[in-house]
Design a protein around this motif. Structure first.
Motif, PDB file in Angstrom:
ATOM      1  N   GLU B  57      -8.270   3.564  -1.549  1.00 21.81           N
ATOM      2  CA  GLU B  57      -6.970   3.291  -2.169  1.00 21.81           C
ATOM      3  C   GLU B  57      -7.118   2.091  -3.109  1.00 21.81           C
ATOM      4  OE1 GLU B  57      -4.459   5.365  -1.500  1.00 21.81           O
ATOM      5  OE2 GLU B  57      -2.911   4.325  -2.658  1.00 21.81           O
ATOM      6  N   LEU B  58      -6.674   2.262  -4.358  1.00 24.62           N
ATOM      7  CA  LEU B  58      -6.946   1.252  -5.401  1.00 24.62           C
ATOM      8  C   LEU B  58      -6.513  -0.166  -5.009  1.00 24.62           C
ATOM      9  CD1 LEU B  58      -5.948   3.235  -8.618  1.00 24.62           C
ATOM     10  CD2 LEU B  58      -8.236   2.381  -8.048  1.00 24.62           C
ATOM     11  N   LEU B  59      -5.249  -0.309  -4.621  1.00 25.84           N
ATOM     12  CA  LEU B  59      -4.742  -1.667  -4.389  1.00 25.84           C
ATOM     13  C   LEU B  59      -5.319  -2.313  -3.124  1.00 25.84           C
ATOM     14  CD1 LEU B  59      -2.867  -3.720  -5.765  1.00 25.84           C
ATOM     15  CD2 LEU B  59      -0.982  -2.814  -4.409  1.00 25.84           C
ATOM     16  N   PHE B  62      -8.414  -3.778  -4.815  1.00 29.89           N
ATOM     17  CA  PHE B  62      -8.300  -4.706  -5.938  1.00 29.89           C
ATOM     18  C   PHE B  62      -7.238  -5.783  -5.765  1.00 29.89           C
ATOM     19  CE2 PHE B  62     -10.499  -0.995  -7.787  1.00 29.89           C
ATOM     20  CZ  PHE B  62     -11.675  -1.661  -8.086  1.00 29.89           C
ATOM     21  N   ARG B  90      -8.707   7.510  -4.416  1.00 30.49           N
ATOM     22  CA  ARG B  90      -7.879   8.656  -4.008  1.00 30.49           C
ATOM     23  C   ARG B  90      -7.252   9.372  -5.195  1.00 30.49           C
ATOM     24  NH1 ARG B  90      -2.394   9.240  -3.246  1.00 30.49           N
ATOM     25  NH2 ARG B  90      -1.988   7.009  -3.442  1.00 30.49           N
ATOM     26  N   THR B  91      -6.817   8.591  -6.187  1.00 31.10           N
ATOM     27  CA  THR B  91      -6.064   9.197  -7.283  1.00 31.10           C
ATOM     28  C   THR B  91      -6.890   9.377  -8.552  1.00 31.10           C
ATOM     29  OG1 THR B  91      -5.225   7.004  -7.866  1.00 31.10           O
ATOM     30  CG2 THR B  91      -3.860   8.366  -6.423  1.00 31.10           C
ATOM     31  N   PRO B  93      -9.038   7.109 -10.624  1.00 32.26           N
ATOM     32  CA  PRO B  93      -9.749   5.981 -11.242  1.00 32.26           C
ATOM     33  C   PRO B  93     -10.922   5.515 -10.378  1.00 32.26           C
ATOM     34  CG  PRO B  93      -7.393   5.689 -11.506  1.00 32.26           C
ATOM     35  CD  PRO B  93      -7.582   6.892 -10.605  1.00 32.26           C
ATOM     36  N   LYS B  94     -12.031   5.219 -11.056  1.00 30.66           N
ATOM     37  CA  LYS B  94     -13.281   4.912 -10.341  1.00 30.66           C
ATOM     38  C   LYS B  94     -13.587   3.416 -10.350  1.00 30.66           C
ATOM     39  CE  LYS B  94     -15.595   9.213 -11.790  1.00 30.66           C
ATOM     40  NZ  LYS B  94     -14.630   9.681 -12.808  1.00 30.66           N
ATOM     41  N   THR B  95     -14.330   3.000  -9.329  1.00 31.14           N
ATOM     42  CA  THR B  95     -15.016   1.722  -9.404  1.00 31.14           C
ATOM     43  C   THR B  95     -16.511   2.014  -9.336  1.00 31.14           C
ATOM     44  OG1 THR B  95     -15.077  -0.558  -8.616  1.00 31.14           O
ATOM     45  CG2 THR B  95     -15.044   1.164  -6.920  1.00 31.14           C
ATOM     46  N   SER B 164      -2.309  -1.741  11.151  1.00 35.06           N
ATOM     47  CA  SER B 164      -2.740  -0.743  10.168  1.00 35.06           C
ATOM     48  C   SER B 164      -1.542  -0.318   9.317  1.00 35.06           C
ATOM     49  CB  SER B 164      -3.363   0.457  10.872  1.00 35.06           C
ATOM     50  OG  SER B 164      -4.070   1.264   9.941  1.00 35.06           O
ATOM     51  N   ASN B 165      -1.757   0.637   8.441  1.00 33.50           N
ATOM     52  CA  ASN B 165      -0.711   1.228   7.607  1.00 33.50           C
ATOM     53  C   ASN B 165       0.403   1.806   8.478  1.00 33.50           C
ATOM     54  OD1 ASN B 165       0.511   3.737   6.325  1.00 33.50           O
ATOM     55  ND2 ASN B 165      -0.538   2.876   4.554  1.00 33.50           N
ATOM     56  N   SER B 197      -1.731  -4.537   7.262  1.00 36.72           N
ATOM     57  CA  SER B 197      -0.934  -3.313   7.183  1.00 36.72           C
ATOM     58  C   SER B 197      -1.252  -2.596   5.869  1.00 36.72           C
ATOM     59  CB  SER B 197       0.539  -3.663   7.303  1.00 36.72           C
ATOM     60  OG  SER B 197       0.807  -4.076   8.624  1.00 36.72           O
ATOM     61  N   GLY B 198      -0.345  -1.684   5.470  1.00 33.70           N
ATOM     62  CA  GLY B 198      -0.647  -0.791   4.358  1.00 33.70           C
ATOM     63  C   GLY B 198      -0.774  -1.459   3.000  1.00 33.70           C
ATOM     64  N   VAL B 199      -1.713  -0.975   2.227  1.00 28.94           N
ATOM     65  CA  VAL B 199      -1.907  -1.206   0.788  1.00 28.94           C
ATOM     66  C   VAL B 199      -1.630  -2.661   0.367  1.00 28.94           C
ATOM     67  CG1 VAL B 199      -1.510  -0.171  -1.493  1.00 28.94           C
ATOM     68  CG2 VAL B 199      -1.174   1.217   0.541  1.00 28.94           C
ATOM     69  N   SER B 200      -0.382  -2.958  -0.019  1.00 27.16           N
ATOM     70  CA  SER B 200      -0.040  -4.272  -0.569  1.00 27.16           C
ATOM     71  C   SER B 200      -0.237  -5.405   0.441  1.00 27.16           C
ATOM     72  CB  SER B 200       1.419  -4.288  -1.021  1.00 27.16           C
ATOM     73  OG  SER B 200       1.713  -3.164  -1.804  1.00 27.16           O
TER      74      SER B 200
END
Lengths: 245, 245
Positions: B57-59, B62, B90-91, B93-95, B164-165, B197-200
């Motif tokens: 997951e991007l965020l 990053f 997931r969506t 864009p690559k790293t 977790s999320n 927790s999730g993402v942010s």
């Protein structure tokens, strides 16, 4: 008729609701957030192009792409640079440009991030020209952080209201003397341009754009799914004052 | 002696300060944020390794790398995957993974993100084994989102408190029956593990880690420079309730 006295309990409510309105929000939905967007896709898929260059700022790019990635049932994303392939961020971690400017598909939204690389690209006529062509062909143009310095240098923001990173304010605003720079704003929308303040502000701007394009219910779902406290108020910008603006 | 009555003005202060304490913060420094960190580097440089895999997951990746990137005068970052080279999120864009697990340098901090790819990697013994070796050799282990599901599946969190999320709570917690899962937390620290927790939430966790390693003054400077409203309170988690937890 005189106003009724403000009782302590009513004062609490007033104070509380004023602060709550100003504070970043999470949904108050009683039902759990689901994996399925609450608003079904409508109309054709859109394409979001993110411009990247050596020295881009990571969160400028991936905050907005995270939020739009939550609605990848209706939006495709493509990364665009002077040439396709790996592109290093300011601090090292790389992304990969999917296409060169010359091979970019028709876009519905184009975004220009900031980062230390903007200081080089303002003196790169080939980059500015390609970015300008892309921006002129795209109905919605967005920038994050010092990305508005690039748009300004290209003359795209002349006569428009815009904002930028607060720590780099002097540099960014010097790129466009005919821009109406707004120092205290999380983001500024003027016509088909939407410019955000520094780094993290791009994430709030992206959610505002999702709300504009698809409605606030979907934007709130995106924020909730990302466990992100969305600042929905474009004028709520504490970072102007702490930078003396 | 009886308590003095709480006057309206004192009540305002109490209510105001309680809400302010709970709300994400921006610094109230009177002087502009500068490009130079307010706390000079002390001791040797540290190395932060971020594990990536197809479908990250991007965020998750990053957000923390943005915050640690603000102190790249004292922290190097390296992206690590099963093999070096491009890795798609997931969506889409690559790293780019800098090194394979086998070639990873000695780390001071290792982070494991979430994303839909975690559902595949929990059934990938080679990945779990390499991640475990890295985690066992690294003094500080962090996870973002469903990354704690990977740590749990590897048995690394047995007997520990972790989170977790919130949308993927059932899946994540099923990966480790011997983990003391904490549903209402922005992040949880237990020994050398810190799980968010999730993402942010990973961004807030990263700032908490910077505060722990380098002090709160530097962490606040990082947040201000990124124009990020840092949630400093690990127990302030509105996303548990909206997911029925």
């Amino acid at each position: 008729m005189p106003m009724p006295p403000i009782t302590p309990s009513r004062r609490d409510l007033l104070i509380g609701s004023a602060l709550m309105a100003a504070a970043p929000t999470a949904s108050t939905a009683a039902t759990p957030v689901t994996g399925t967007p609450p608003v079904p896709p409508e109309g054709p898929r859109k394409t979001l192009g993110m411009v990247v260059f050596e020295g881009f700022e990571l969160l400028d790019v991936f905050g907005p792409l995270e939020m739009f990635g939550m609605i990848n049932d209706r939006v495709d994303t493509v990364l665009i640079a002077e040439k396709a392939g790996p592109v290093a961020s300011r601090t090292g971690p790389k992304t990969v440009a999917d296409v060169s400017f010359a091979d970019a598909p028709k876009l519905d939204i184009v975004m220009v991030p900031g980062g230390s690389g903007t200081r080089r690209e303002v003196d790169n006529p080939a980059f500015l020209s390609a970015m300008t062509q892309l921006a002129e062909a795209t109905p919605q143009v967005a920038s994050i952080c010092t990305g508005s310095g690039l748009l300004a240098k290209a003359g795209l923001l002349n006569g428009m209201r815009a904002t930028s990173n607060k720590m780099a304010w002097q540099w960014a605003t010097a790129q466009g003397k005919e821009v109406h720079w707004v120092p205290r704003a999380r983001w500024v929308e003027d016509g088909r341009f939407i410019t955000s303040s520094g780094v993290s502000a791009g994430t709030d701007m992206a959610l505002a754009l999702i709300a504009k394009l698809y409605g606030k219910v979907l934007a709130q779902w995106v924020a909730d799914r990302a466990e992100y406290r969305w600042n929905q108020d474009a004028s709520d910008d504490p970072f102007a004052a702490i930078n003396g603006l």
